[in-house]
Write an enzyme that holds these catalytic residues in place. Structure first.
Site, short mmCIF file in Angstrom:
data_model
loop_
_atom_site.label_atom_id
_atom_site.label_comp_id
_atom_site.label_asym_id
_atom_site.label_seq_id
_atom_site.Cartn_x
_atom_site.Cartn_y
_atom_site.Cartn_z
N SER A 20 0.87 -1.18 0.00
CA SER A 20 0.00 0.00 0.00
C SER A 20 0.90 1.23 0.00
CB SER A 20 -0.88 0.00 1.26
OG SER A 20 -1.19 1.33 1.60
N HIS A 45 -1.03 -1.41 -4.47
CA HIS A 45 -2.33 -1.08 -3.88
C HIS A 45 -2.36 0.43 -3.60
CE1 HIS A 45 -5.91 -1.98 -1.33
NE2 HIS A 45 -5.44 -1.01 -0.55
N ASP A 47 -4.43 3.67 -2.15
CA ASP A 47 -5.50 4.04 -1.22
C ASP A 47 -5.95 5.46 -1.49
OD1 ASP A 47 -5.82 1.72 0.57
OD2 ASP A 47 -3.69 2.08 1.01
N MET A 49 -8.48 8.38 -0.57
CA MET A 49 -9.36 8.82 0.54
C MET A 49 -9.80 10.25 0.30
SD MET A 49 -7.37 7.29 3.83
CE MET A 49 -6.38 5.80 3.73
N HIS A 78 -8.10 1.20 -4.24
CA HIS A 78 -9.04 1.06 -3.13
C HIS A 78 -9.67 2.43 -2.87
CE1 HIS A 78 -9.36 0.04 1.49
NE2 HIS A 78 -10.54 0.23 0.94
N MET A 80 -11.77 4.82 -0.96
CA MET A 80 -12.44 5.13 0.32
C MET A 80 -13.05 6.52 0.17
SD MET A 80 -9.49 3.52 2.72
CE MET A 80 -8.33 3.48 1.37
N MET A 149 -11.63 -5.53 5.38
CA MET A 149 -10.79 -4.59 6.13
C MET A 149 -10.55 -5.16 7.53
SD MET A 149 -10.06 -2.15 4.11
CE MET A 149 -9.21 -1.11 5.32
N ASP A 184 -6.79 -6.18 4.36
CA ASP A 184 -6.09 -4.89 4.36
C ASP A 184 -6.17 -4.25 5.74
OD1 ASP A 184 -5.15 -2.32 3.87
OD2 ASP A 184 -6.58 -1.86 2.29
C1 DX5 Z 1 -6.17 1.74 5.45
C2 DX5 Z 1 -5.62 1.42 4.08
C3 DX5 Z 1 -4.51 0.44 4.08
C4 DX5 Z 1 -3.33 0.79 4.91
C5 DX5 Z 1 -2.50 -0.41 5.24
O1 DX5 Z 1 -7.34 2.45 5.34
O2 DX5 Z 1 -6.62 0.91 3.24
O3 DX5 Z 1 -4.14 0.03 2.78
O4 DX5 Z 1 -2.56 1.79 4.38
O5 DX5 Z 1 -1.47 0.01 6.08
P1 DX5 Z 1 -0.92 -0.88 7.30
O6 DX5 Z 1 -0.36 -2.11 6.69
O7 DX5 Z 1 0.07 0.01 7.92
O8 DX5 Z 1 -2.09 -1.18 8.20
ZN ZN Z 2 -6.27 -0.14 1.20
#
Ligand code: DX5
Ligand code: ZN
Length: 229
Positions: A20, A45, A47, A49, A78, A80, A149, A184
């Site tokens: 990630s 991956h 993320d 947000m 991903h 969010m 999650m 994740d």
């Molecule tokens: C959290 C993200 C993850 C996160 C994982 O909302 O979707 O992908 O960055 O990070 P670690 O491995 O540090 O939990």
């Molecule tokens: Zn993620």
């Protein structure tokens, strides 16, 4: 060729550790991507947000595009974000191969999953730790990937919540063999083996890669642990 071919390749390569990029050095994105390629990762991956669906803001299409220009690795995006249906085609155009939406963010996950399929991307559905599997059971047949999650979505570096293991075990019984199970949040050397034993095939890892000095060693060690399950 269809972007959805990556789903088959990832299934065949499983267990697959997906870094990630949340914790990477965005000032040196190219160097980070090269180091991850050299570490042998099978995908990235990303993320996304929005500060609304989750109380954190990261990045959007430009970073996905930048990663697309830098690598041929599959991009697992991903989302969010609220109203993901408004942005699916833009993320697809930016180069996403798999687009995962949150069940909690939409009224009708099925419609958005179909929208993703229509653009020839892999369609994923994510659920937060407090969201029961029953709430997504009716759309599982439309999912190329289900993302369980193991922390509340929003931040890296949180502790793993074991409820994810129960959900993975249940999902393994419910989904067809082509549906990928991804986990994740808080996945590290202590938790990855349990996740693999519970049925996860894709393992999203932030801190346990980016806080290590050697990405190669981190990815290899985590993969070896998953293989022990
Ligand atoms: C959290 C993200 C993850 C996160 C994982 O909302 O979707 O992908 O960055 O990070 P670690 O491995 O540090 O939990
Ligand atoms: Zn993620």
């Amino acid at each position: 060729m269809s972007r959805r071919r990556h789903l088959v390749e990832l299934r065949q390569a499983s267990p697959v550790v997906l870094p990630s990029l949340l914790l990477c050095d965005f000032g040196n994105l190219e160097r980070e991507v090269r180091q991850l390629e050299e570490a042998g990762v099978r995908g990235l991956h990303l993320d996304v947000m929005d500060g609304q669906f989750v109380p954190n803001l990261t990045y959007g299409m430009p970073i996905v595009e930048a990663c697309r220009r830098l690598t041929d690795l599959p991009l697992d995006v991903h989302l969010m974000i609220k109203q993901p249906q408004q942005y699916i085609s833009q993320f697809c155009d930016a180069g996403a191969d798999i687009i995962t939406i949150h069940a909690e963010a939409v009224d009708s996950p099925s419609e958005v999953l179909s929208q993703i399929h229509d653009l020839d991307c892999g369609a994923g559905l994510a659920i937060n730790p407090d969201t029961p599997i029953e709430s997504i059971e009716s759309c599982l047949s439309l999912c190329d990937l289900v993302l369980v999650m193991s922390v509340q979505a929003g931040f890296g570096g949180q502790s793993f919540r074991p409820i994810a293991l129960d959900k993975l075990r249940t999902l393994k019984q419910l989904v067809n063999e082509n549906t990928l199970l991804e986990v994740d949040g808080g996945v590290n050397g202590k938790t990855i083996r349990d996740c693999a034993a519970a049925g996860a095939q894709l393992f999203v890892v932030g801190s346990a890669i980016f806080r290590e000095t050697s990405y190669r060693d981190a990815v290899q060690n985590l993969t070896d642990l998953a293989l022990l399950a």
